[in-house]
Design a protein around this motif. Structure first.
Motif, PDB file in Angstrom:
ATOM      1  N   LEU A 155       0.815  -1.223   0.000  1.00  0.00           N
ATOM      2  CA  LEU A 155       0.000   0.000   0.000  1.00  0.00           C
ATOM      3  C   LEU A 155       0.850   1.275   0.000  1.00  0.00           C
ATOM      4  O   LEU A 155       0.469   2.261  -0.639  1.00  0.00           O
ATOM      5  N   PRO A 156       2.017   1.300   0.688  1.00  0.00           N
ATOM      6  CA  PRO A 156       2.856   2.502   0.587  1.00  0.00           C
ATOM      7  C   PRO A 156       3.286   2.829  -0.841  1.00  0.00           C
ATOM      8  O   PRO A 156       3.514   3.994  -1.170  1.00  0.00           O
ATOM      9  N   ASN A 278       1.720   0.604  10.283  1.00  0.00           N
ATOM     10  CA  ASN A 278       1.387   2.022  10.424  1.00  0.00           C
ATOM     11  C   ASN A 278       2.593   2.909  10.140  1.00  0.00           C
ATOM     12  O   ASN A 278       2.457   4.007   9.572  1.00  0.00           O
ATOM     13  N   SER A 279       3.775   2.451  10.533  1.00  0.00           N
ATOM     14  CA  SER A 279       4.986   3.216  10.268  1.00  0.00           C
ATOM     15  C   SER A 279       5.230   3.344   8.769  1.00  0.00           C
ATOM     16  O   SER A 279       5.548   4.441   8.270  1.00  0.00           O
ATOM     17  N   ASN A 280       5.074   2.255   8.031  1.00  0.00           N
ATOM     18  CA  ASN A 280       5.261   2.305   6.585  1.00  0.00           C
ATOM     19  C   ASN A 280       4.248   3.238   5.915  1.00  0.00           C
ATOM     20  O   ASN A 280       4.593   4.001   5.004  1.00  0.00           O
ATOM     21  N   GLN A 285       3.133   8.558   3.405  1.00  0.00           N
ATOM     22  CA  GLN A 285       2.331   9.778   3.360  1.00  0.00           C
ATOM     23  C   GLN A 285       3.187  11.016   3.616  1.00  0.00           C
ATOM     24  O   GLN A 285       2.997  12.058   2.973  1.00  0.00           O
ATOM     25  N   ARG A 286       4.121  10.890   4.514  1.00  0.00           N
ATOM     26  CA  ARG A 286       4.955  12.036   4.892  1.00  0.00           C
ATOM     27  C   ARG A 286       6.026  12.337   3.849  1.00  0.00           C
ATOM     28  O   ARG A 286       6.205  13.481   3.435  1.00  0.00           O
ATOM     29  N   ASP A 292      11.488   5.829   4.406  1.00  0.00           N
ATOM     30  CA  ASP A 292      12.040   4.560   4.854  1.00  0.00           C
ATOM     31  C   ASP A 292      10.942   3.504   4.793  1.00  0.00           C
ATOM     32  O   ASP A 292       9.744   3.821   4.747  1.00  0.00           O
ATOM     33  N   TYR A 293      11.364   2.233   4.825  1.00  0.00           N
ATOM     34  CA  TYR A 293      10.394   1.145   4.711  1.00  0.00           C
ATOM     35  C   TYR A 293      10.871  -0.042   5.543  1.00  0.00           C
ATOM     36  O   TYR A 293      12.050  -0.422   5.473  1.00  0.00           O
ATOM     37  N   ILE A 294       9.949  -0.619   6.311  1.00  0.00           N
ATOM     38  CA  ILE A 294      10.253  -1.816   7.094  1.00  0.00           C
ATOM     39  C   ILE A 294       9.752  -3.030   6.325  1.00  0.00           C
ATOM     40  O   ILE A 294       8.544  -3.178   6.087  1.00  0.00           O
TER      41      ILE A 294
END
Length: 379
Positions: A155-156, A278-280, A285-286, A292-294
């Protein structure tokens, strides 16, 4: 409870809905003439009301390729722009209007939208944002639920590829996509619950959610990927509305290839920490392509751009000639690493006025020689 019916669709077929900004051609703010424009266009299959009178939803038919999808979207948009021009209005993409204040929104006077406003209060007006929803055809409900899970890590990609809402009420939000801030207060927003693994599980969830008053109908489930049993599709809902119709169609093409790819691999559904997901999402979005990506599968931290490049390369191995055209488009797009949010910021940094930026957005969505050819033309 018995299972909900699921209408099987041609596998990997695609369609889309684009929430469009209806622009007043005098002040270049949002217009509230949505009902007039939609009524005059008179095609409920392709042009529909939305929560706000400033939003027009443009819906496609079912397609096998993004190329035929683009042709149809272009035709609908041209015809719709002619009707909008008769009311001194134009159309554009973008996830938010640059300067409009949320209190100026008017809720569309239908029973469902009145009920949403009654339930969610000011959040209903705050959610006057503009997104693209992508539908991919699947054969079974179980396939739909599987895809709701396994598409989550990707989704990111869609967020960064379509981000087009860097401004809110004339302020630079510092986000590439700020549209989410109007939606994540809805309590059915987010990703599918990890306990829902089959179509029967989903049917049980819907029965309980309706019985307990959590939702009134399936439309009240606002997951970032959700099943649409009446269409026989899954629906990806994280995208801002792109500035161009070509990009909107090609993003659908990428979703089509990704679904084909993950269904072929059929990897087991992984249990992933929600905070990692949620971090991804937040980072995409930011920061867009600079995020960055986990990678939870390998338990490593990388970059979103690297993850996208790796995914493109994996899909390329089994792609046919037409599919490689889609992938080549996105490889070039990613190499440039400039999305719509970057483009909008660039215009602002060059000193362009807000009205000039909105005018440019309209010109990107509908070519200038089609805007207002039967009505008023922006000067």
């Amino acid at each position: 409870m018995s299972e909900l019916p699921f209408k099987s669709s041609p596998i990997h077929s695609i369609g889309t809905e684009l929430e469009l900004q209806l622009i007043d051609l005098e002040g270049f703010d949002l217009s509230s003439k949505g009902i007039e424009v939609i009524s005059r266009y008179c095609d409920e299959q392709h042009v529909k009301k939305e929560l706000s009178l400033s939003t027009i939803e443009m819906s496609s038919s079912v397609h096998a390729t993004p190329f035929t999808l683009f042709t149809e979207l272009n035709t609908i948009a041209r015809n719709l722009s002619e009707v909008a021009a008769c009311y001194n209005c134009g159309l554009c993409g973008g996830g938010r209007h640059i300067s409009n204040h949320w209190t100026n929104q008017t809720i569309t006077p239908t029973q469902r939208y009145r009920e949403i406003h009654q339930r969610y209060g000011f959040l209903a007006k705050l959610s006057c944002v503009f997104g693209q929803h992508i539908h991919i055809g699947v054969r079974t409900g179980d396939d739909a639920i599987y895809l709701c899970h396994v598409l989550t890590p990707y989704l990111p990609h869609f967020i960064a590829l379509t981000a087009s809402s860097p401004f809110y009420q004339s302020e630079d939000t510092l986000f590439d996509s700020s549209r989410f801030s109007a939606l994540n207060s809805f309590y059915t927003f987010g990703i599918i619950d990890h306990t829902i693994a089959t179509w029967n599980d989903f049917s049980d969830y819907v029965e309980a959610a309706i019985r307990l008053g959590v939702i009134k109908c399936l439309k009240d489930i606002y997951w970032e990927v959700r099943p649409k049993p009446e269409f026989g599709t899954i629906e990806i809902r994280v995208c801002d509305t792109p500035l161009t119709l070509l990009h909107a169609a090609m993003v659908c093409g990428y979703a089509q290839l990704l679904v084909k790819h993950v269904l072929k691999k059929r990897v087991p559904i992984e249990s992933v920490y929600t905070s990692f997901v949620n971090s991804n999402t937040f980072n995409a979005q930011r920061y867009g392509f600079k995020a960055d990506y986990i990678d939870s599968t390998r338990a490593i931290k990388t970059t979103l751009k690297s993850h996208m490049e790796e995914t493109f390369n994996n899909i390329w191995q089994d792609a046919d000639t037409y599919e490689k055209k889609v992938l080549r488009y996105f490889k070039i797009y990613l190499d440039h690493a400039v999305n719509d949010a970057d483009f909008l910021r660039g215009m602002a940094h060059q000193g362009m006025s807000e009205s000039s930026i909105v005018r440019t957005m309209m010109n990107l969505f509908i070519l200038p020689d089609y805007i207002g050819s039967k009505g008023n033309t922006p000067q």
